[in-house]
Scaffold this motif. Structure first.
Motif, short mmCIF file in Angstrom:
data_model
loop_
_atom_site.label_atom_id
_atom_site.label_comp_id
_atom_site.label_asym_id
_atom_site.label_seq_id
_atom_site.Cartn_x
_atom_site.Cartn_y
_atom_site.Cartn_z
N PHE A 44 0.85 -1.20 0.00
CA PHE A 44 0.00 0.00 0.00
C PHE A 44 0.89 1.24 0.00
O PHE A 44 1.84 1.33 0.76
CB PHE A 44 -0.94 -0.01 1.21
N LYS A 45 0.59 2.17 -0.88
CA LYS A 45 1.42 3.36 -1.05
C LYS A 45 0.60 4.61 -0.75
O LYS A 45 -0.56 4.71 -1.16
CB LYS A 45 1.93 3.46 -2.50
N LEU A 46 1.24 5.57 -0.08
CA LEU A 46 0.61 6.87 0.15
C LEU A 46 0.77 7.68 -1.13
O LEU A 46 1.90 8.03 -1.49
CB LEU A 46 1.28 7.57 1.33
N PRO A 47 -0.33 7.97 -1.84
CA PRO A 47 -0.18 8.74 -3.09
C PRO A 47 0.22 10.17 -2.76
O PRO A 47 -0.33 10.76 -1.83
CB PRO A 47 -1.58 8.69 -3.72
N HIS A 69 -2.74 14.78 5.12
CA HIS A 69 -2.16 13.85 4.14
C HIS A 69 -1.04 13.00 4.75
O HIS A 69 -1.09 11.77 4.72
CB HIS A 69 -1.64 14.63 2.92
N ASP A 70 -0.03 13.66 5.30
CA ASP A 70 1.17 12.93 5.72
C ASP A 70 0.91 12.05 6.95
O ASP A 70 1.37 10.91 7.01
CB ASP A 70 2.31 13.89 6.06
N LYS A 71 0.19 12.59 7.92
CA LYS A 71 0.02 11.86 9.19
C LYS A 71 -1.22 10.97 9.19
O LYS A 71 -1.14 9.79 9.49
CB LYS A 71 -0.05 12.84 10.37
N HIS A 72 -2.38 11.55 8.90
CA HIS A 72 -3.61 10.75 8.97
C HIS A 72 -3.66 9.70 7.86
O HIS A 72 -3.76 8.51 8.13
CB HIS A 72 -4.84 11.66 8.92
N PHE A 126 -10.29 11.77 -2.15
CA PHE A 126 -10.44 13.15 -1.66
C PHE A 126 -9.37 14.08 -2.24
O PHE A 126 -9.69 15.17 -2.72
CB PHE A 126 -10.35 13.10 -0.13
N TRP A 127 -8.09 13.66 -2.22
CA TRP A 127 -7.02 14.54 -2.75
C TRP A 127 -7.23 14.77 -4.23
O TRP A 127 -7.00 15.88 -4.73
CB TRP A 127 -5.63 13.93 -2.52
N GLN A 128 -7.66 13.73 -4.93
CA GLN A 128 -7.85 13.81 -6.39
C GLN A 128 -8.91 14.81 -6.80
O GLN A 128 -8.80 15.45 -7.83
CB GLN A 128 -8.39 12.47 -6.88
N ILE A 129 -9.99 14.87 -6.04
CA ILE A 129 -11.14 15.65 -6.50
C ILE A 129 -11.10 17.08 -5.99
O ILE A 129 -12.07 17.82 -6.13
CB ILE A 129 -12.49 14.98 -6.15
#
Ligand code: MN3
Length: 249
Positions: A44-47, A69-72, A126-129
């Motif tokens: 699993f990768k953090l995008p 993004h980084d922590k949660h 969420f980040w994408q949209i």
């Protein structure tokens, strides 16, 4: 109870649907969870965020974006990589397939997978949209909004109301069917409509970590301001993908 009846239904209908049923993931016996790993040390990768942390200001501040993004999201990914050490099938299966069949995940890690894989899917969407150039709905997605909600304003009102009513932590989504029909759904925690086999057009995070630094307890203000950072070009692409049957998370 619902899962039991659904299982019975699947079992009873197995002979009839054998050629069209989706293959189930086969899980090995889960071992105890090992020590935490670095966020993306595993399948699993953090995008990465597709933009700088400050571009959504003043609606969402840079510090909130960075921590969120980084922590949660990073923690959800790290937790999934830990689960994948004991259940490697998790890392080899499509996220939406696992979430649509949580009953099939071993008991010992099911709640953890529900929360952390749900969180990974929700935040990836969420980040994408979101983005610095918001615009407005156009074309087919605007037609669908007008048809299913009456107008864009009415859709926003219904969405913000559902997000405001969600008690405690959760999400509010616009779902989309393969026929392009839109609906609104709010969920607790990191639950997602993917868990009932649906698809998500867009969604907003109403956990306090998404807005508290800037808005404190004023969730309604955050919900209203959030529409300024919604990337309608991306949502148009997701709508087209939903109708083509290629939208995943
Ligand atoms: Mn969040």
């Amino acid at each position: 109870m619902i899962n039991l009846s659904r299982r019975h239904l699947f079992t009873g209908a197995a002979g009839l649907v054998a050629t069209t049923a989706l293959p189930r993931i086969v899980f090995a016996q889960a071992a105890p969870t090992p020590a935490p790993a670095a966020a993306s040390d595993g399948p699993f990768k953090l995008p990465p965020l597709p933009y700088a942390t400050n571009v959504l200001e003043p609606h969402i501040d840079a510090k909130t974006m960075e921590i969120h993004h980084d922590k949660h999201h990073g923690a959800y990914v790290a937790n999934m990589n830990n689960f994948a050490k004991t259940a490697p099938q998790l890392g080899q299966s499509p996220i939406e397939t696992i979430l649509a069949d949580l009953a099939n995940v071993p008991d010992s890690i099911r709640v953890g997978v529900r929360n952390n894989l749900g969180g990974h899917a929700n935040h990836t969407m969420f980040w994408q949209i979101m983005g610095p150039t918001s615009g407005a709905p156009q074309g087919e997605v605007l037609e669908a909004i007008n048809r299913d909600f009456g107008s864009f304003e009415k859709m926003k009102d219904a969405f913000n109301a559902a997000g405001g009513r969600q008690f405690g932590s959760g999400w509010v989504f616009v779902t989309v069917t393969k026929d392009g029909k839109l609906g609104i759904e709010a969920t607790p925690n990191q639950d997602t409509p993917l868990m009932s086999g649906k698809r998500v057009l867009l969604g907003n995070d109403v956990w306090e970590h998404a807005y508290y630094l800037n808005y404190q307890n004023r969730r309604a203000d955050y919900l209203k301001a959030w529409w300024n950072v919604v990337n309608w070009q991306k949502i148009g692409e997701r709508y087209a993908a939903a109708k083509a049957g290629t939208l995943t998370i």
